[in-house]
Design an enzyme around this catalytic site. Structure first.
Site, PDB file in Angstrom:
ATOM      1  N   SER A 185       0.792  -1.228   0.000  1.00 41.64           N
ATOM      2  CA  SER A 185       0.000   0.000   0.000  1.00 41.64           C
ATOM      3  C   SER A 185       0.828   1.283   0.000  1.00 41.64           C
ATOM      4  CB  SER A 185      -0.934   0.000   1.203  1.00 41.64           C
ATOM      5  OG  SER A 185      -0.176  -0.011   2.396  1.00 41.64           O
ATOM      6  N   HIS A 213      -5.484  -4.552  -0.739  1.00 38.23           N
ATOM      7  CA  HIS A 213      -5.451  -3.451  -1.724  1.00 38.23           C
ATOM      8  C   HIS A 213      -5.578  -3.939  -3.164  1.00 38.23           C
ATOM      9  CE1 HIS A 213      -4.684   0.112   0.765  1.00 38.23           C
ATOM     10  NE2 HIS A 213      -4.050  -0.721   1.586  1.00 38.23           N
ATOM     11  N   LYS A 243     -12.208  -1.810   2.048  1.00 37.49           N
ATOM     12  CA  LYS A 243     -11.524  -0.907   1.096  1.00 37.49           C
ATOM     13  C   LYS A 243     -12.366  -0.823  -0.176  1.00 37.49           C
ATOM     14  CE  LYS A 243      -7.176  -1.103   3.436  1.00 37.49           C
ATOM     15  NZ  LYS A 243      -6.237  -2.107   3.948  1.00 37.49           N
TER      16      LYS A 243
HETATM   17  C1  LIG Z   1      -5.977  -2.447   5.368  1.00 40.12           C
HETATM   18  C2  LIG Z   1      -5.334  -3.754   5.469  1.00 40.12           C
HETATM   19  C3  LIG Z   1      -5.764  -4.688   6.411  1.00 40.12           C
HETATM   20  C4  LIG Z   1      -6.817  -4.352   7.434  1.00 40.12           C
HETATM   21  O1  LIG Z   1      -8.074  -4.420   6.873  1.00 40.12           O
HETATM   22  P1  LIG Z   1      -9.325  -3.833   7.707  1.00 40.12           P
HETATM   23  O2  LIG Z   1     -10.491  -4.479   7.062  1.00 40.12           O
HETATM   24  O3  LIG Z   1      -9.290  -2.365   7.544  1.00 40.12           O
HETATM   25  O4  LIG Z   1      -9.134  -4.270   9.113  1.00 40.12           O
HETATM   26  C5  LIG Z   1      -5.167  -5.929   6.427  1.00 40.12           C
HETATM   27  N1  LIG Z   1      -4.177  -6.239   5.565  1.00 40.12           N
HETATM   28  C6  LIG Z   1      -3.736  -5.362   4.653  1.00 40.12           C
HETATM   29  C7  LIG Z   1      -2.642  -5.771   3.717  1.00 40.12           C
HETATM   30  C8  LIG Z   1      -4.295  -4.087   4.572  1.00 40.12           C
HETATM   31  O5  LIG Z   1      -3.847  -3.213   3.674  1.00 40.12           O
END
Ligand SMILES: *Cc1c(COP(=O)(O)O)cnc(C)c1O
Length: 396
Positions: A185, A213, A243
């Site tokens: 990310s 992502h 996301k």
């Molecule tokens: C954002 C993210 C998470 C966390 O996800 P949430 O649903 O916001 O708890 C886990 N792993 C990765 C790689 C992320 O980018």
């Protein structure tokens, strides 16, 4: 408060504030759409993970409201007592179809999902090969499992192969796993999954890809694993529903046996209340929308490419991103923070990201364009970048 706690908090908070590392949170006064309101001012929002604009989609709001009327606001129990409603099963079937796997299991968040899934399978007799830039929730999930953690250099396949070979030949471990983010990310680069799968086959590694992502973004929406045509070769496909999907939750998609095991052995599934009915129904509808049409996905890429081209043409360093994530690399930490602050004053909300989240000297303002941005908004953002870039001497 105990004296020990008082001095711990006092000293550490003062230290963070001294170093300019104490994060002040700006509350958003309304929906997290392409334009957000903060402190009464409207800003072009380039900091959300709401890739497809679904967080505010009227179709999802509608089904969410209906679900509240029909089922109430809470699930009432953990999944294994009586918090599993028909809508939870429907969501899991929809995820499996979307991912092209036999089955899927949903959790309360992506973070929770990594806490749940790794330690349900790995233990102190095992080892995990983990990319050094993996997400914090993967790192914590690995620690919780008590397996030996072997970090490999970021996306360095020679290093992974060498460490996998050493671990295998040492004879010290029962099981070996390799874990990577699908899309990283901070830079927007994609994991080298074909090579990772090849190394995994050579050394009998369990494969675990956290595609938080990548889902909704790559593989026409189905994610990084699908993008590379590896749906059959990756054991754990992790995703988030918070996301691109725009709501909240996380999941594992994989073989039926794996999902059956997680349903009896992953602790957040057994000991934390199920996702709310409204969340579940909105997530299901969002995934259906992605399967019905690539319109939002296509618009996300169009906007991402447009913003990247615009910033690059001005002379900014936009790094090595292969996805819509658009870092604008400034370098110096203080300058990066000033840059982000000036963008904000001019009407663009784009957060600065500095050491220790990224290496020293690679401070950046990270832009997350979405399908919901209009060309007008992006043009405005680009012209503000030009103004601030010139003002701070970053652009000639
Ligand atoms: C954002 C993210 C998470 C966390 O996800 P949430 O649903 O916001 O708890 C886990 N792993 C990765 C790689 C992320 O980018």
């Amino acid at each position: 408060m105990s004296k020990a706690l008082t001095s711990f908090l006092g000293e550490n908070l003062a230290d963070l504030k001294d170093k300019g590392l104490y994060n002040i949170i700006d509350p958003v006064e309304g929906p997290n759409g392409p334009i957000i309101k903060i402190g009464g001012r409207e800003l072009i929002n380039l900091s959300s993970n709401n890739y497809l604009g679904l967080a505010t989609d009227s179709r999802l709001k509608e089904v969410g409201k209906q679900a509240i009327d029909q089922y109430g606001v809470g699930a009432g129990a953990v999944r294994t007592i009586n918090g599993t409603m028909d809508v939870h099963l429907k969501l899991e079937e929809t995820i499996a179809t979307f991912k092209g796997t036999e089955a899927a299991i949903a959790y309360q968040s992506g973070f929770n999902c990594n806490m749940a899934a790794i330690s349900a399978v790995m233990d102190k007799h095992d080892a995990i090969l983990s990319d050094e830039l993996n997400h914090a929730s993967i790192i914590d999930g690995c620690r919780l499992s008590k397996a030996k953690i072997i970090r490999f250099n970021h996306s360095d396949m020679e290093d992974l192969r060498k460490k996998a070979k050493e671990a295998k030949e040492s004879g010290l471990y029962n099981k070996l796993m390799v874990i990577t983010d699908g899309v990283f990310s901070m830079d927007g680069d994609i994991a080298k999954l074909p090579e990772i799968v090849e190394i995994a086959e050579e050394f009998d590694l369990i494969t675990y890809v956290d595609d938080a992502h990548g889902s909704g973004v790559l593989g026409k929406g189905a994610g990084t694993v699908k993008h590379f045509g590896l749906s059959d070769k990756v054991d754990f496909q992790i995703g988030t529903l918070s996301k691109a999907i725009g709501v909240v939750g996380g999941y594992v998609a994989g073989k039926s046996d794996l999902i059956d095991w997680l349903k009896v052995r992953s602790r957040p599934f057994l000991f934390s209340t199920a996702l709310t009915p409204a969340d579940v129904v909105a997530c299901t509808r969002a995934i259906e929308l992605l399967m019905e049409s690539t319109e939002l996905h296509d618009r996300l890429w169009e906007n991402g490419n447009y913003l990247k081209a615009g910033l690059k043409a001005l002379g900014f360093d936009i790094g090595v991103s292969e996805t819509p994530i658009t870092p604008c690399i400034i370098g110096d930490e203080k300058l990066t923070q000033t840059f982000s602050q000036r963008l904000n004053e001019e009407g663009v909300y784009a957060k600065s990201i500095v050491f220790p989240t990224v290496p020293k000297g690679t401070g950046r303002v990270r832009n997350m364009p979405t399908a919901a941005h209009t060309k007008d908004m992006l043009d405005q953002a680009i012209s503000i970048y030009e103004k601030v870039g010139k003002e701070l001497g970053i652009l000639a």
